[in-house]
Scaffold this motif. Structure first.
Motif, mmCIF file in Angstrom:
data_model
loop_
_atom_site.group_PDB
_atom_site.id
_atom_site.type_symbol
_atom_site.label_atom_id
_atom_site.label_comp_id
_atom_site.label_asym_id
_atom_site.label_seq_id
_atom_site.Cartn_x
_atom_site.Cartn_y
_atom_site.Cartn_z
ATOM 1 N N ALA A 10 0.814 -1.224 0.000
ATOM 2 C CA ALA A 10 0.000 0.000 0.000
ATOM 3 C C ALA A 10 0.844 1.268 0.000
ATOM 4 C CB ALA A 10 -0.954 -0.005 1.198
ATOM 5 N N THR A 11 2.106 1.174 0.386
ATOM 6 C CA THR A 11 2.953 2.373 0.365
ATOM 7 C C THR A 11 3.494 2.662 -1.034
ATOM 8 O OG1 THR A 11 4.831 0.992 0.972
ATOM 9 C CG2 THR A 11 3.728 2.162 2.767
ATOM 10 N N SER A 12 3.196 1.811 -1.996
ATOM 11 C CA SER A 12 3.671 2.029 -3.359
ATOM 12 C C SER A 12 3.222 3.388 -3.886
ATOM 13 C CB SER A 12 3.121 0.910 -4.259
ATOM 14 O OG SER A 12 2.698 1.412 -5.502
ATOM 15 N N ALA A 13 4.148 4.070 -4.581
ATOM 16 C CA ALA A 13 3.816 5.384 -5.129
ATOM 17 C C ALA A 13 2.677 5.264 -6.147
ATOM 18 C CB ALA A 13 5.052 5.975 -5.800
ATOM 19 N N MET A 14 2.671 4.134 -6.850
ATOM 20 C CA MET A 14 1.638 3.941 -7.868
ATOM 21 C C MET A 14 0.265 3.711 -7.237
ATOM 22 S SD MET A 14 1.594 1.060 -10.836
ATOM 23 C CE MET A 14 3.295 1.227 -11.297
ATOM 24 N N ASP A 35 6.142 -0.729 6.211
ATOM 25 C CA ASP A 35 6.415 0.518 6.938
ATOM 26 C C ASP A 35 5.147 0.955 7.680
ATOM 27 O OD1 ASP A 35 6.919 3.112 7.735
ATOM 28 O OD2 ASP A 35 8.087 3.604 5.947
ATOM 29 N N PHE A 86 0.497 -4.475 -5.219
ATOM 30 C CA PHE A 86 1.449 -3.580 -5.884
ATOM 31 C C PHE A 86 2.881 -3.974 -5.557
ATOM 32 C CE2 PHE A 86 -2.339 -0.935 -5.859
ATOM 33 C CZ PHE A 86 -2.250 -0.252 -7.057
ATOM 34 N N THR A 89 10.001 -5.211 -6.399
ATOM 35 C CA THR A 89 11.233 -4.423 -6.299
ATOM 36 C C THR A 89 12.044 -4.645 -7.570
ATOM 37 O OG1 THR A 89 12.258 -6.274 -5.131
ATOM 38 C CG2 THR A 89 11.489 -4.440 -3.778
ATOM 39 N N ASP A 109 9.600 -10.861 -3.885
ATOM 40 C CA ASP A 109 8.805 -9.635 -3.816
ATOM 41 C C ASP A 109 7.736 -9.584 -4.916
ATOM 42 O OD1 ASP A 109 10.421 -8.990 -1.723
ATOM 43 O OD2 ASP A 109 11.684 -7.571 -2.840
ATOM 44 N N ILE A 136 -0.526 -6.312 -9.932
ATOM 45 C CA ILE A 136 0.292 -5.415 -10.745
ATOM 46 C C ILE A 136 1.537 -6.178 -11.175
ATOM 47 C CG2 ILE A 136 1.412 -3.156 -10.935
ATOM 48 C CD1 ILE A 136 -1.591 -3.036 -10.123
ATOM 49 N N SER A 137 1.584 -6.466 -12.469
ATOM 50 C CA SER A 137 2.754 -7.108 -13.051
ATOM 51 C C SER A 137 3.536 -6.018 -13.781
ATOM 52 C CB SER A 137 2.301 -8.224 -13.990
ATOM 53 O OG SER A 137 3.413 -8.897 -14.496
ATOM 54 N N TYR A 151 14.138 -8.985 -13.011
ATOM 55 C CA TYR A 151 12.856 -8.380 -12.635
ATOM 56 C C TYR A 151 11.766 -8.851 -13.602
ATOM 57 C CZ TYR A 151 9.414 -4.518 -12.349
ATOM 58 O OH TYR A 151 8.267 -3.766 -12.253
ATOM 59 N N LYS A 155 8.244 -10.882 -12.912
ATOM 60 C CA LYS A 155 6.929 -10.374 -13.325
ATOM 61 C C LYS A 155 6.260 -11.355 -14.302
ATOM 62 C CE LYS A 155 6.533 -6.463 -11.041
ATOM 63 N NZ LYS A 155 5.541 -6.362 -9.943
ATOM 64 N N GLY A 182 3.460 0.233 -18.196
ATOM 65 C CA GLY A 182 4.727 0.687 -18.779
ATOM 66 C C GLY A 182 5.334 1.635 -17.753
ATOM 67 N N MET A 188 10.825 5.156 -9.113
ATOM 68 C CA MET A 188 11.565 4.260 -10.003
ATOM 69 C C MET A 188 12.007 4.967 -11.275
ATOM 70 S SD MET A 188 9.865 0.490 -10.524
ATOM 71 C CE MET A 188 9.710 -0.681 -9.182
ATOM 72 N N THR A 189 11.220 5.940 -11.731
ATOM 73 C CA THR A 189 11.453 6.558 -13.046
ATOM 74 C C THR A 189 11.706 8.063 -12.973
ATOM 75 O OG1 THR A 189 9.086 6.913 -13.235
ATOM 76 C CG2 THR A 189 9.945 4.896 -14.215
HETATM 77 N N1 LIG Z 1 7.082 2.612 -11.602
HETATM 78 C C1 LIG Z 1 7.043 2.015 -12.756
HETATM 79 O O1 LIG Z 1 7.408 2.615 -13.765
HETATM 80 C C2 LIG Z 1 6.545 0.591 -12.880
HETATM 81 C C3 LIG Z 1 6.380 0.047 -14.165
HETATM 82 C C4 LIG Z 1 5.879 -1.249 -14.292
HETATM 83 C C5 LIG Z 1 5.543 -1.962 -13.148
HETATM 84 N N2 LIG Z 1 5.751 -1.447 -11.922
HETATM 85 C C6 LIG Z 1 5.345 -2.263 -10.766
HETATM 86 O O2 LIG Z 1 4.300 -1.600 -10.088
HETATM 87 C C7 LIG Z 1 4.339 -1.885 -8.706
HETATM 88 C C8 LIG Z 1 4.368 -0.586 -7.915
HETATM 89 O O3 LIG Z 1 5.543 0.123 -8.265
HETATM 90 P P1 LIG Z 1 5.937 1.571 -7.705
HETATM 91 O O4 LIG Z 1 6.548 2.290 -8.816
HETATM 92 O O5 LIG Z 1 4.822 2.163 -6.982
HETATM 93 O O6 LIG Z 1 7.150 1.185 -6.741
HETATM 94 P P2 LIG Z 1 7.297 1.337 -5.168
HETATM 95 O O7 LIG Z 1 6.860 2.654 -4.714
HETATM 96 O O8 LIG Z 1 8.697 0.903 -4.859
HETATM 97 O O9 LIG Z 1 6.275 0.236 -4.654
HETATM 98 C C9 LIG Z 1 6.608 -1.082 -4.424
HETATM 99 C C10 LIG Z 1 5.786 -1.576 -3.258
HETATM 100 O O10 LIG Z 1 6.182 -2.890 -2.943
HETATM 101 C C11 LIG Z 1 6.446 -2.974 -1.562
HETATM 102 N N3 LIG Z 1 7.416 -3.991 -1.252
HETATM 103 C C12 LIG Z 1 8.639 -4.193 -1.803
HETATM 104 N N4 LIG Z 1 9.221 -5.249 -1.234
HETATM 105 C C13 LIG Z 1 8.354 -5.718 -0.311
HETATM 106 C C14 LIG Z 1 8.386 -6.806 0.608
HETATM 107 N N5 LIG Z 1 9.436 -7.619 0.702
HETATM 108 N N6 LIG Z 1 7.326 -6.997 1.390
HETATM 109 C C15 LIG Z 1 6.260 -6.189 1.329
HETATM 110 N N7 LIG Z 1 6.168 -5.157 0.499
HETATM 111 C C16 LIG Z 1 7.216 -4.926 -0.322
HETATM 112 C C17 LIG Z 1 6.960 -1.615 -1.215
HETATM 113 O O11 LIG Z 1 6.845 -1.427 0.185
HETATM 114 P P3 LIG Z 1 7.890 -0.519 1.037
HETATM 115 O O12 LIG Z 1 7.325 0.848 1.051
HETATM 116 O O13 LIG Z 1 7.871 -1.143 2.374
HETATM 117 O O14 LIG Z 1 9.218 -0.614 0.349
HETATM 118 C C18 LIG Z 1 6.005 -0.751 -2.011
HETATM 119 O O15 LIG Z 1 4.795 -0.614 -1.358
HETATM 120 C C19 LIG Z 1 5.565 -2.729 -8.497
HETATM 121 O O16 LIG Z 1 5.169 -4.075 -8.462
HETATM 122 C C20 LIG Z 1 6.406 -2.455 -9.725
HETATM 123 O O17 LIG Z 1 7.234 -3.537 -10.020
HETATM 124 C C21 LIG Z 1 6.230 -0.184 -11.777
#
Ligand SMILES: NC(=O)c1ccc[n+]([C@@H]2O[C@H](COP(=O)([O-])OP(=O)(O)OC[C@H]3O[C@@H](n4cnc5c(N)ncnc54)[C@H](OP(=O)(O)O)[C@@H]3O)[C@@H](O)[C@H]2O)c1
Ligand SMILES: Cc1cc2nc3c(=O)[nH]c(=O)nc-3n(C[C@H](O)[C@H](O)[C@H](O)COP(=O)(O)OP(=O)(O)OC[C@H]3O[C@@H](n4cnc5c(N)ncnc54)[C@H](O)[C@@H]3O)c2cc1C
Lengths: 244, 432
Positions: A10-14, A35, A86, A89, A109, A136-137, A151, A155, A182, A188-189
């Motif tokens: 849930a803390t994911s930025a997305m 967290d 979501f 890593t 993860d 979310i893949s 990674y 996925k 995408g 991340m970006t």
């Molecule tokens: N950003 C992009 O461009 C992009 C593109 C395609 C796919 N994605 C996918 O979309 C999803 C969200 O990405 P995001 O950009 O929002 O990244 P993010 O902010 O790093 O979010 C990842 C989430 O996963 C959690 N997490 C990681 N390891 C964990 C663990 N061992 N146990 C429990 N929670 C864990 C993180 O929690 P913590 O806060 O505790 O670290 C965070 O909530 C991810 O699956 C990513 O792979 C992202």
């Protein structure tokens, strides 16, 4: 009727705009992650936005010891139960090349942790005969490439898992949707110039629309469906020489 | 906390900057940041939120709502929370930010940093009048400041120079629901326009002005009055986006003329009352994303001044000069302001404020320079949220409390680590 959502990562930025939206529409929220202080802030946000209840849940993709207990608590809720993950890593591929032991964590993860949890949750949802599971893949899972193939492999495994889960749960009225983003404007970006970048707000809209239309697999931004159709059709002899 | 090298611009896109930017997402990120100036969503037109060559902190992702007390209406939010999102979430529950600027994309941090005003300034004062606490991260540590303290006064309208605003508590006001009852009336010329603004008893009141009309029609426009209400109206869910920079003739004089004529005549001669979604009344431009690209690559400037009530004739002359120039865009606003201001450097004063967009061209820059001189002569003031062309010497006379503000700011940030392009352009932190 009550609608309950558990959000893994849930803390994911997305995730944040989607969480806000679900809360504003009156869903009971279970916010799961590592967290706890950040999760508490998100829970407060959900309550103010309109969620009748918002709970925080300790969830670690690398430690399944409390999953049964979480599922037990969710089983006690009423109405429709829904889940979204979501979690994921993405260490730099170069870091992984230097320390291959990182691979285990990447797979936990993006794949093992969420899949273990969802497989435990599945019977509860099956018994209710409704609800949605969203995973979310990533487009990175559609084809392995130079920049992030570990990674991508994790996925790809998760996408395949979701496809099978959909096959299983569809029979009892539970819908499973795979989301392949995408590049999204997240940490991340941030600061990188990437093609067809979208925003967490747009991702939230795409996910909600996908759920409403009971889509199986969505790409966000939607243009990535086309891009990946092309990329997955490049013959391997050509593809193996490309670098992007 | 990591920084990325980024190119960015003020809303007018005429002033730009380049440098390392960090965008924190969590409390931990925030705690790991060095002292540097902060930006919200950069809806300031000029260089208030630019730091060319230096570090910048983008607060737009720190936007959680942290606590709400329904007994008082006090809402504590992270500084990146947008006014529009707060309104959208809280209005259905019967609450609204007491002051909202003309864009919902302004963040609470930015609203404090510019002590913004809304269409209700004449009754409710500025944004800072409804803030009950501000949590700052200063180069020396964290502090919370409250109304009545010198630090609070220096922070409201303080352009981020008293520290990074991490979170703040704002007092929301009760509203019956999330729609607006809007009355629109034609004002056929300048005198009638002022008379309608002066005579308005509504909570929210603003005049759109046709800055191309000359002669007897000079100053004509539409006066809009609004009251929050409860009800159901059709909502337009869709927003559109300007996909690319428009060619430079998109806002050429004949097009603006035609647009303004149509916009004026859209309201019937006898006026009308309509119910509108909240956002349509408060943030009419937000429906078109990136509308600032309509001005093309060179960008644009907004001129905004306020003059004392007694200087209305001077404002009349300024508007005639604008109308004669043929340079104005359709975005022109006239409003009566009350005396409310919460900070040493707040913009408002009791009087009339005029805001007009101009394309970034030589003739327009020269016109704006003349308008700035006229503003100074009229005893008025220019707005830091809009300005990108003024000179430091002019500004000093307009902001007499500058020395008091400087004393407080120097104490907090002696090394000038929080300075921005605007601060440097206008020498706001030096004795002269
Ligand atoms: N950003 C992009 O461009 C992009 C593109 C395609 C796919 N994605 C996918 O979309 C999803 C969200 O990405 P995001 O950009 O929002 O990244 P993010 O902010 O790093 O979010 C990842 C989430 O996963 C959690 N997490 C990681 N390891 C964990 C663990 N061992 N146990 C429990 N929670 C864990 C993180 O929690 P913590 O806060 O505790 O670290 C965070 O909530 C991810 O699956 C990513 O792979 C992202
Ligand atoms: C279409 C439109 C309509 C507008 N209408 C009005 C109006 O009706 N009334 C009005 O008063 N203004 C109006 N404005 C101006 C706008 O409200 C202000 O420029 C406001 O400051 C924008 O907020 P922001 O979050 O984008 O701040 P930014 O422009 O990013 O920053 C503004 C200032 O605040 C500081 N700041 C921002 N966040 C922080 C923080 N967290 N900590 C410390 N300092 C910070 C910055 O350093 C900068 O000095 C309008 C602007 C637009 C584009």
């Amino acid at each position: 009727m009550t609608t309950t959502w558990i959000v893994l990562g849930a803390t994911s930025a997305m995730a944040r705009p989607l969480i806000r939206d679900l809360a504003a529409h009156g869903a009971v929220m279970y916010l799961a992650g590592r967290d706890m202080a950040e999760l508490e802030k998100l829970a407060a946000d959900c309550r103010i936005a309109g969620a009748p209840e918002a709970h925080t849940v300790k969830f670690d993709a690398r430690d399944a010891s409390n999953y049964a207990e979480i599922v037990h608590n969710l089983a006690a809720t009423e109405g429709t139960l829904n889940a979204i993950s979501f979690v994921g890593t993405m260490p730099e591929q170069s870091e992984i090349d230097a320390s291959p032991d990182l691979i285990a964590g990447v797979v936990m993860d993006s794949m093992t942790g969420p899949a273990t949890f969802l497989t435990r949750l599945a019977p509860v949802m099956e018994a209710r005969g409704n609800g949605v599971i969203v995973g979310i893949s990533s487009v990175a899972g559609d084809r392995g490439r130079l920049g992030n193939y570990v990674y991508g492999a994790a996925k790809a495994a998760f996408s395949t898992y979701l496809s099978g889960l959909r096959n299983r749960l569809g029979r009892s009225g539970v819908h499973v949707m795979t989301v392949k983003p995408g590049p999204v404007d997240t940490p991340m970006t941030f600061g990188k110039k990437m093609p067809f970048m979208t925003t967490p707000e747009a991702v939230a809209k795409d996910i909600l629309r996908g759920i409403e239309k009971r889509r199986n697999v969505i790409y966000t931004a939607p243009i990535w469906r086309l891009v990946m159709a092309v990329i997955t059709h490049i013959p391997e002899p050509v593809f193996k020489k490309m670098s992007f | 906390m990591s920084f990325s090298e980024i190119d960015y611009a003020g809303w007018g896109r005429a002033l730009r900057a380049q440098g390392p930017v960090s965008r924190p997402e969590s409390a931990a990120d925030l705690a790991a940041l060095p002292a540097a100036p902060a930006a919200g969503l950069r809806r300031s037109y000029g260089d208030a939120a630019l730091n060319d060559g230096g570090q910048m902190i983008d607060m737009s992702r720190m936007n959680r709502l942290l606590a709400f007390a329904p007994e008082t209406g006090d809402l504590t939010v992270e500084a990146g929370a947008r006014i529009g999102e707060i309104a959208a979430l809280m209005a259905p529950q019967g609450w609204l930010p007491a002051v909202m600027p003309g864009t919902g994309f302004a963040t609470v941090g930015g609203c404090i940093g510019q002590d913004v005003h809304g269409k209700n300034h004449h009754v409710s004062g500025s944004f800072g009048a409804h803030v009950t606490a501000i949590d700052l991260i200063q180069p020396g540590g964290r502090v919370t400041t409250r109304p009545g303290e010198p630090l609070f006064r220096a922070t409201c309208g303080g352009l981020g120079q008293t520290g990074l605003i991490a979170s703040a508590t704002i007092r929301l006001k009760r509203v019956p629901g999330d729609i607006m009852l809007v009355t629109e009336q034609r004002a056929r010329g300048w005198d009638e326009h002022l008379a309608l603004l002066d005579g308005s008893k509504a909570s929210y009141c603003v005049g759109w002005i046709d800055a191309t009309a000359t002669g007897a029609a000079m100053g004509r426009g539409i006066v809009e009055e609004g009251e929050p209400a409860r009800g159901i109206v059709k909502r337009r869910d869709t927003t559109s986006r300007v996909p690319m920079d428009a060619p430079h003739f998109a806002l050429a004089a004949p097009i603006v003329h035609a647009f303004n004529w149509a916009y004026y005549h859209r309201v019937p001669a006898r006026g009308r009352s309509v119910a509108r979604p909240l956002g349509d009344f408060f943030f009419p431009l937000d429906r078109i994303h990136d509308w600032n690209r309509l001005y093309g690559q060179r960008g644009f400037h907004q001129f905004q001044c306020v003059v004392p009530l007694a200087s209305a004739p001077a404002l009349h002359d300024m508007l005639s000069e604008i109308a004669e120039s043929g340079l104005a865009s359709p975005l022109a606003v006239l409003k009566r302001m009350g005396p409310g201001r919460a900070g040493h450097l707040s913009f408002p004063m009791e009087g009339y404020t005029l805001a007009i967009d101009f394309p970034n061209r030589e003739a327009a820059r020269a016109l704006i320079a003349r308008l700035e001189d006229r503003t100074a002569e009229a005893g008025g003031r220019l707005y830091f949220a809009k300005d990108s062309l003024a000179r430091g010497a002019q500004i000093r006379a307009m902001y007499p409390e500058l020395p008091e503000w400087q004393e407080i700011v120097t104490d907090i940030d002696p090394e000038g680590r929080l300075t921005t392009d605007l601060i440097r352009r206008l020498n706001l932190r030096s004795a002269r």
